[in-house]
Scaffold this motif. Sequence first.
Motif, PDB file in Angstrom:
ATOM      1  N   TRP A   1       0.837  -1.209   0.000  1.00 40.22           N
ATOM      2  CA  TRP A   1       0.000   0.000   0.000  1.00 40.22           C
ATOM      3  C   TRP A   1       0.872   1.260   0.000  1.00 40.22           C
ATOM      4  O   TRP A   1       0.606   2.203  -0.767  1.00 40.22           O
ATOM      5  CB  TRP A   1      -0.908  -0.042   1.232  1.00 40.22           C
ATOM      6  N   ARG A   2       1.910   1.281   0.838  1.00 41.91           N
ATOM      7  CA  ARG A   2       2.764   2.476   0.900  1.00 41.91           C
ATOM      8  C   ARG A   2       3.510   2.686  -0.421  1.00 41.91           C
ATOM      9  O   ARG A   2       3.610   3.820  -0.920  1.00 41.91           O
ATOM     10  CB  ARG A   2       3.772   2.320   2.054  1.00 41.91           C
ATOM     11  N   LEU A   3       4.055   1.602  -0.983  1.00 44.27           N
ATOM     12  CA  LEU A   3       4.797   1.745  -2.246  1.00 44.27           C
ATOM     13  C   LEU A   3       3.885   2.199  -3.380  1.00 44.27           C
ATOM     14  O   LEU A   3       4.275   3.046  -4.212  1.00 44.27           O
ATOM     15  CB  LEU A   3       5.491   0.424  -2.601  1.00 44.27           C
ATOM     16  N   PHE A   4       2.679   1.655  -3.448  1.00 46.02           N
ATOM     17  CA  PHE A   4       1.745   2.066  -4.509  1.00 46.02           C
ATOM     18  C   PHE A   4       1.342   3.526  -4.334  1.00 46.02           C
ATOM     19  O   PHE A   4       1.173   4.260  -5.320  1.00 46.02           O
ATOM     20  CB  PHE A   4       0.521   1.165  -4.497  1.00 46.02           C
ATOM     21  N   GLN A   5       1.161   3.974  -3.074  1.00 48.40           N
ATOM     22  CA  GLN A   5       0.806   5.367  -2.840  1.00 48.40           C
ATOM     23  C   GLN A   5       1.954   6.302  -3.248  1.00 48.40           C
ATOM     24  O   GLN A   5       1.727   7.376  -3.812  1.00 48.40           O
ATOM     25  CB  GLN A   5       0.469   5.574  -1.350  1.00 48.40           C
ATOM     26  N   GLN A   6       3.183   5.874  -2.963  1.00 48.85           N
ATOM     27  CA  GLN A   6       4.335   6.715  -3.300  1.00 48.85           C
ATOM     28  C   GLN A   6       4.535   6.840  -4.805  1.00 48.85           C
ATOM     29  O   GLN A   6       4.976   7.889  -5.293  1.00 48.85           O
ATOM     30  CB  GLN A   6       5.605   6.131  -2.660  1.00 48.85           C
ATOM     31  N   HIS A   7       4.220   5.799  -5.563  1.00 44.29           N
ATOM     32  CA  HIS A   7       4.482   5.806  -6.996  1.00 44.29           C
ATOM     33  C   HIS A   7       3.224   6.021  -7.828  1.00 44.29           C
ATOM     34  O   HIS A   7       3.243   5.825  -9.045  1.00 44.29           O
ATOM     35  CB  HIS A   7       5.139   4.480  -7.420  1.00 44.29           C
ATOM     36  N   GLY A   8       2.136   6.403  -7.183  1.00 38.60           N
ATOM     37  CA  GLY A   8       0.933   6.784  -7.915  1.00 38.60           C
ATOM     38  C   GLY A   8       0.201   5.653  -8.593  1.00 38.60           C
ATOM     39  O   GLY A   8      -0.481   5.870  -9.604  1.00 38.60           O
ATOM     40  N   ILE A   9       0.304   4.445  -8.099  1.00 43.03           N
ATOM     41  CA  ILE A   9      -0.405   3.303  -8.667  1.00 43.03           C
ATOM     42  C   ILE A   9      -1.734   3.147  -7.939  1.00 43.03           C
ATOM     43  O   ILE A   9      -1.773   3.059  -6.707  1.00 43.03           O
ATOM     44  CB  ILE A   9       0.439   2.016  -8.550  1.00 43.03           C
ATOM     45  N   GLN A  10      -2.803   3.148  -8.713  1.00 41.95           N
ATOM     46  CA  GLN A  10      -4.135   3.107  -8.126  1.00 41.95           C
ATOM     47  C   GLN A  10      -4.651   1.670  -8.012  1.00 41.95           C
ATOM     48  O   GLN A  10      -4.429   0.840  -8.900  1.00 41.95           O
ATOM     49  CB  GLN A  10      -5.107   3.924  -8.991  1.00 41.95           C
ATOM     50  N   MET A  11      -5.342   1.442  -6.903  1.00 38.71           N
ATOM     51  CA  MET A  11      -6.048   0.175  -6.703  1.00 38.71           C
ATOM     52  C   MET A  11      -7.527   0.425  -6.946  1.00 38.71           C
ATOM     53  O   MET A  11      -8.156   1.222  -6.239  1.00 38.71           O
ATOM     54  CB  MET A  11      -5.825  -0.351  -5.274  1.00 38.71           C
ATOM     55  N   PRO A  12      -8.097  -0.187  -7.953  1.00 44.04           N
ATOM     56  CA  PRO A  12      -9.493   0.121  -8.308  1.00 44.04           C
ATOM     57  C   PRO A  12     -10.463  -0.473  -7.306  1.00 44.04           C
ATOM     58  O   PRO A  12     -10.145  -1.376  -6.532  1.00 44.04           O
ATOM     59  CB  PRO A  12      -9.645  -0.535  -9.677  1.00 44.04           C
ATOM     60  N   PHE A  13     -11.673   0.069  -7.342  1.00 45.71           N
ATOM     61  CA  PHE A  13     -12.763  -0.491  -6.530  1.00 45.71           C
ATOM     62  C   PHE A  13     -13.956  -0.641  -7.462  1.00 45.71           C
ATOM     63  O   PHE A  13     -14.089   0.068  -8.477  1.00 45.71           O
ATOM     64  CB  PHE A  13     -13.093   0.423  -5.350  1.00 45.71           C
TER      65      PHE A  13
END
Length: 427
Positions: free
Chosen positions: A401-413
Motif C-alpha cells: 500500500w505504501r509503495l503504490f501510494q508513493q508511486h501513484g499506482i491506483q487500486m481500483p474499486f
Amino acid sequence: MLFKREEIDFDALLDILQTPSGLMESAIGVLCVFIAFYLARFAFKQFFDHNPERYERFLPYVGFRLVLPVAAQALVMLSRSAWVHLLHERAMVLHLLSAMLFWLTLIRLCCAVVRQALPKGRFERHTEHFLATVLWLGFVSWAIGFDMVVIEWLESMSFSVGKSRLNMLTILNGLLWVSIIVVVALWASRLIESRLMNLKHLDPSLRIVFAKLTRTGLLIAAVLIALPVVGIDLTVLSVFGGAVGIGLGFGLQKIASNFVSGFIILLDHSIRIGDRLMVENRVGYVTKMTSRYVVLKGADGTEALIPNDSLMSNTVVNQSYSDKSMWTSLPVSVAYGTDLDKALALLQQAADHPRVQKDPAPRGFVTLFADSSINLELGFWVADPENGFMGLKSDLNMAIWRLFQQHGIQMPFPQREIRILNDKPQD
C-alpha cells in the motif's frame, strides 16, 4: 528416649491406662503436647507470619518443624524426671511418649532434608507432612504392639478361592508389593525417558519409540516380578493371554490398531513432532505423539486428537515432510492503465521481509484481466510457517500500500453505472 518394644505390649498399655497413675501420666503428656503446640504457633507468628519468605529457607523451615516435637519431648522428659523423683515409680506412659516424640523429631528432620535435596516441585510441602505423619504412625503402632493386633484381625478375615485359602493380610500385602514394584518401574521408565530425550544425536521419533518400548517393557517386567512375590503362579498368564486375545478380536481391535499404528508412524518417520499436517481439511502442527493418538494444534489454539489408525488408513498431507518452508501468495488488483512492469517490481520490493526467503526469490505475477481491474499476485516462500501467516501478510499488504501510494499506482474499486430508461412521470 531409647525404647525397646519388649518393655510393653498393647494389652499391657491398655491395662496401665486404666489405672489412676496411667491416666495421670496421660493427662500430663497431653498437657505437654498442648503447651508445645502453642509454642509452635507463637514461633510461627513471631518469625514467619510477617515474613513468609523465611518459610522457604531450609534452616528456618526445619527449625519451625522441630519446635513442636522438641518442646513437647523436653516437657515430657522433665515431667518424667519429676514423676520418678517424687513418686519413686517408673513413668511408663511418659517414657513411651518421650520415645514417640523423639522419633517424630527424627522423621520430620529426615523428610525436610529429603524435600530440600530433591528438585523444586518434586516433593511438595503437604506431601512431606503426609509422609512424616504416616511414618510416625507406623512407628507408634509398632512401639505399642498395635500392629500385631491389626495383623491378627486381618488374618482372621479369610476366604477360599478354589483350592487356595486367602486372607486380607495376604491381599493387602500383595497390593502393597505390586504398587511398590509398579511405581518403581514407572519411576525408572520416566528417568530413562528423560535421558533418552536429551540425546540430541538421535532422531526425535526414535527417542519416542525407545521411550515407549522401555516403559512397556518395564511394566511387563514389573507384573512378571510382582505376581510371584504375591504368590500367583505365572501359568495363570496363559489363561489371561487367551482372554486378552479374545478381547482384542472382539472389542479391543481398534485400540490395538492404534497402538501398532503409532509405533509404525514413529519408526517410518512419516510424521514427526513439529510437522505441519492437513488431515480432513484441518491444518495444524504436531505437538504430541502417544501410543493412541497424535495431537494436532491449529493456528487458533484448538487441539485435535487424531487416532493413529486414521493417519495410517487415510490420506494425510504433510506440508513439512522434506522441507518445512511453504509457498503462499497475496492477491493485489491495480487499475487499467497501470505500468505493470513497475507494479510487479514494487510487489517484489515490498516482499523484502525477514521471514520471506531470498532463495527462491519472491515474484509477482499477472493472473487475470478482470472487468474493472488487472489482478496481480505476489508469490513467496516462508521460512518459518509455524509462526503463522496473518501477521506476515499484514506487513506485506501495508508495504504494498505504501509503495503504490508513493508511486501513484491506483487500486481500483468496483463501480456501477445506472441508466434510467423511462424517466417520464406517469399520468
